[in-house]
Design an enzyme around this catalytic site. Structure first.
Site, PDB file in Angstrom:
ATOM      1  N   ASN A   9       0.861  -1.181   0.000  1.00 38.84           N
ATOM      2  CA  ASN A   9       0.000   0.000   0.000  1.00 38.84           C
ATOM      3  C   ASN A   9       0.898   1.233   0.000  1.00 38.84           C
ATOM      4  O   ASN A   9       1.495   1.559   1.021  1.00 38.84           O
ATOM      5  CB  ASN A   9      -0.882  -0.028   1.263  1.00 38.84           C
ATOM      6  CG  ASN A   9      -1.710   1.233   1.438  1.00 38.84           C
ATOM      7  OD1 ASN A   9      -1.811   2.047   0.522  1.00 38.84           O
ATOM      8  ND2 ASN A   9      -2.294   1.391   2.613  1.00 38.84           N
ATOM      9  N   LYS A  11      -0.014   4.240  -0.275  1.00 39.20           N
ATOM     10  CA  LYS A  11      -0.706   5.403   0.312  1.00 39.20           C
ATOM     11  C   LYS A  11      -0.513   6.639  -0.583  1.00 39.20           C
ATOM     12  O   LYS A  11      -0.464   6.488  -1.792  1.00 39.20           O
ATOM     13  CB  LYS A  11      -0.216   5.653   1.742  1.00 39.20           C
ATOM     14  CG  LYS A  11      -0.256   4.393   2.596  1.00 39.20           C
ATOM     15  CD  LYS A  11      -0.069   4.686   4.046  1.00 39.20           C
ATOM     16  CE  LYS A  11       0.062   3.391   4.828  1.00 39.20           C
ATOM     17  NZ  LYS A  11       0.013   3.576   6.256  1.00 39.20           N
ATOM     18  N   HIS A  93      -9.444   0.929   5.020  1.00 34.87           N
ATOM     19  CA  HIS A  93      -8.177   1.115   5.732  1.00 34.87           C
ATOM     20  C   HIS A  93      -8.423   2.044   6.925  1.00 34.87           C
ATOM     21  O   HIS A  93      -9.254   2.958   6.842  1.00 34.87           O
ATOM     22  CB  HIS A  93      -7.144   1.724   4.782  1.00 34.87           C
ATOM     23  CG  HIS A  93      -5.754   1.735   5.339  1.00 34.87           C
ATOM     24  ND1 HIS A  93      -5.352   2.639   6.280  1.00 34.87           N
ATOM     25  CD2 HIS A  93      -4.698   0.925   5.116  1.00 34.87           C
ATOM     26  CE1 HIS A  93      -4.078   2.392   6.598  1.00 34.87           C
ATOM     27  NE2 HIS A  93      -3.664   1.356   5.908  1.00 34.87           N
ATOM     28  N   GLU A  95      -6.881   4.453   8.021  1.00 35.75           N
ATOM     29  CA  GLU A  95      -6.690   5.879   7.737  1.00 35.75           C
ATOM     30  C   GLU A  95      -7.939   6.470   7.082  1.00 35.75           C
ATOM     31  O   GLU A  95      -8.257   7.643   7.292  1.00 35.75           O
ATOM     32  CB  GLU A  95      -5.434   6.072   6.869  1.00 35.75           C
ATOM     33  CG  GLU A  95      -4.177   5.840   7.701  1.00 35.75           C
ATOM     34  CD  GLU A  95      -2.965   5.385   6.922  1.00 35.75           C
ATOM     35  OE1 GLU A  95      -2.961   5.455   5.692  1.00 35.75           O
ATOM     36  OE2 GLU A  95      -1.996   4.934   7.573  1.00 35.75           O
ATOM     37  N   GLU A 163      -5.277  -5.244  10.648  1.00 35.35           N
ATOM     38  CA  GLU A 163      -4.271  -4.208  10.843  1.00 35.35           C
ATOM     39  C   GLU A 163      -4.562  -3.443  12.135  1.00 35.35           C
ATOM     40  O   GLU A 163      -5.387  -2.512  12.126  1.00 35.35           O
ATOM     41  CB  GLU A 163      -4.294  -3.225   9.668  1.00 35.35           C
ATOM     42  CG  GLU A 163      -4.013  -3.843   8.322  1.00 35.35           C
ATOM     43  CD  GLU A 163      -3.482  -2.802   7.351  1.00 35.35           C
ATOM     44  OE1 GLU A 163      -2.363  -2.982   6.870  1.00 35.35           O
ATOM     45  OE2 GLU A 163      -4.171  -1.801   7.116  1.00 35.35           O
ATOM     46  N   GLY A 169       2.495   2.063  10.712  1.00 32.66           N
ATOM     47  CA  GLY A 169       3.451   3.152  10.548  1.00 32.66           C
ATOM     48  C   GLY A 169       4.178   3.548  11.813  1.00 32.66           C
ATOM     49  O   GLY A 169       4.816   4.598  11.859  1.00 32.66           O
ATOM     50  N   SER A 202       3.463  -2.387  10.349  1.00 28.52           N
ATOM     51  CA  SER A 202       4.918  -2.394  10.574  1.00 28.52           C
ATOM     52  C   SER A 202       5.577  -3.723  10.203  1.00 28.52           C
ATOM     53  O   SER A 202       6.512  -4.153  10.884  1.00 28.52           O
ATOM     54  CB  SER A 202       5.227  -1.990  12.014  1.00 28.52           C
ATOM     55  OG  SER A 202       4.802  -0.656  12.252  1.00 28.52           O
TER      56      SER A 202
HETATM   57  C1  PEP Z   1      -0.729   0.007   6.076  1.00 31.67           C
HETATM   58  O1  PEP Z   1      -0.834   1.197   5.875  1.00 31.67           O
HETATM   59  O2  PEP Z   1      -1.609  -0.765   5.635  1.00 31.67           O
HETATM   60  C2  PEP Z   1       0.420  -0.468   6.828  1.00 31.67           C
HETATM   61  C3  PEP Z   1       0.390  -1.679   7.279  1.00 31.67           C
HETATM   62  O3  PEP Z   1       1.446   0.416   7.001  1.00 31.67           O
HETATM   63  P1  PEP Z   1       2.903   0.103   7.640  1.00 31.67           P
HETATM   64  O4  PEP Z   1       3.381  -1.200   7.009  1.00 31.67           O
HETATM   65  O5  PEP Z   1       3.753   1.258   7.225  1.00 31.67           O
HETATM   66  O6  PEP Z   1       2.714  -0.029   9.094  1.00 31.67           O
END
Ligand code: PEP
Length: 242
Positions: A9, A11, A93, A95, A163, A169, A202
């Site tokens: 992703n 983003k 997601h 976000e 997630e 992040g 992460s």
């Molecule tokens: C994500 O945005 O779906 C995500 C898992 O981000 P990160 O791997 O940077 O934590």
């Protein structure tokens, strides 16, 4: 067996200069056993589709509208994503849930729109840190699952990504036991046991192998570490080895 998938992703990251990362990934991993998916910003879908043609890399969008077209300034529809070369779309997601107030009901409506044009919906679920500390993780995640899945969701048209919001992040990851607990509960609650279950939050080259060794983890949704071919390639290799 659920399909194994390494999904990136990007983003709101990526300019045309970054297309070289996709070229490098295809050269380094021409024949992965697992599925490989990149969800770039919509502006890069078409150029990525040209680069990925003939390779094993699939492309996806990061959101779609519930409608197919119309007066919705700034939005993108599922048919537009498919037309630009997408096969998947990330929905719900955290976000989008947090920044745009998206409810699970809206996520289900978006998934219906994705399914209408043959896109696979990657539906994201996850608890906040407050919810985990309150001991409500399973209630939250299973509730989101129930409300976000549209009728007709199956292993063919839907993937689930767990997630934890606090792990995205941040460089923090749940313990392997915590990931296993949620993935085991999700597997038992899925309408189709063959649906792929991704972990996200992460994931890095250094922790991917131990996460992929868990029984009900079929791959990862990767943010930051998907932007560089070297890092994402190492995660693909770990999934292939799992
Ligand atoms: C994500 O945005 O779906 C995500 C898992 O981000 P990160 O791997 O940077 O934590």
């Amino acid at each position: 067996m659920p399909c194994k998938l390494a999904a990136g992703n990007w983003k709101m990251n990526g300019l045309r200069a970054d297309l070289d990362e996709l070229r490098a990934l295809i050269v380094a991993h021409p024949n992965p056993d697992c599925g490989v998916l990149i969800c770039p910003p919509a502006t890069l879908l078409s150029p990525m589709a040209d680069i990925a043609a003939g390779s094993r890399v699939l492309l996806g969008g990061q959101d779609c509208h519930t409608g197919d077209s119309g007066a919705h300034t700034g939005d993108i529809s599922a048919p537009m994503l498919a037309d630009a070369g997408a096969r998947h779309v990330i929905l719900g997601h955290s976000e989008r849930r947090a920044d745009h107030g998206e409810s699970s009901g809206l996520v289900a409506a978006k998934a219906r729109a994705a399914h209408r044009v043959g896109l696979t919906a990657i539906i994201c679920l996850g608890e906040t840190e407050v919810e985990r500390d309150a001991g409500t993780t399973l209630d939250v995640v299973l509730g989101q699952l129930r409300q976000s899945l549209p009728e007709g969701a199956s292993a063919v048209n839907t993937i689930i990504a767990y997630e934890p919001v606090w792990a995205i992040g941040t460089g923090r990851t749940p313990t392997l036991e915590q990931i296993a607990e949620v993935h085991d509960a999700l597997r038992a609650a899925l309408p189709d046991a063959e649906m792929s279950l991704l972990y996200g939050g992460s994931v890095k080259p250094g922790n991917a192998a131990e996460i992929f060794a868990l029984a009900n983890v079929d791959g990862a949704l990767v943010g930051g570490a998907s932007l560089k071919a070297a890092d994402f390639g190492a995660i693909i290799a770990a999934l292939d080895a799992a």
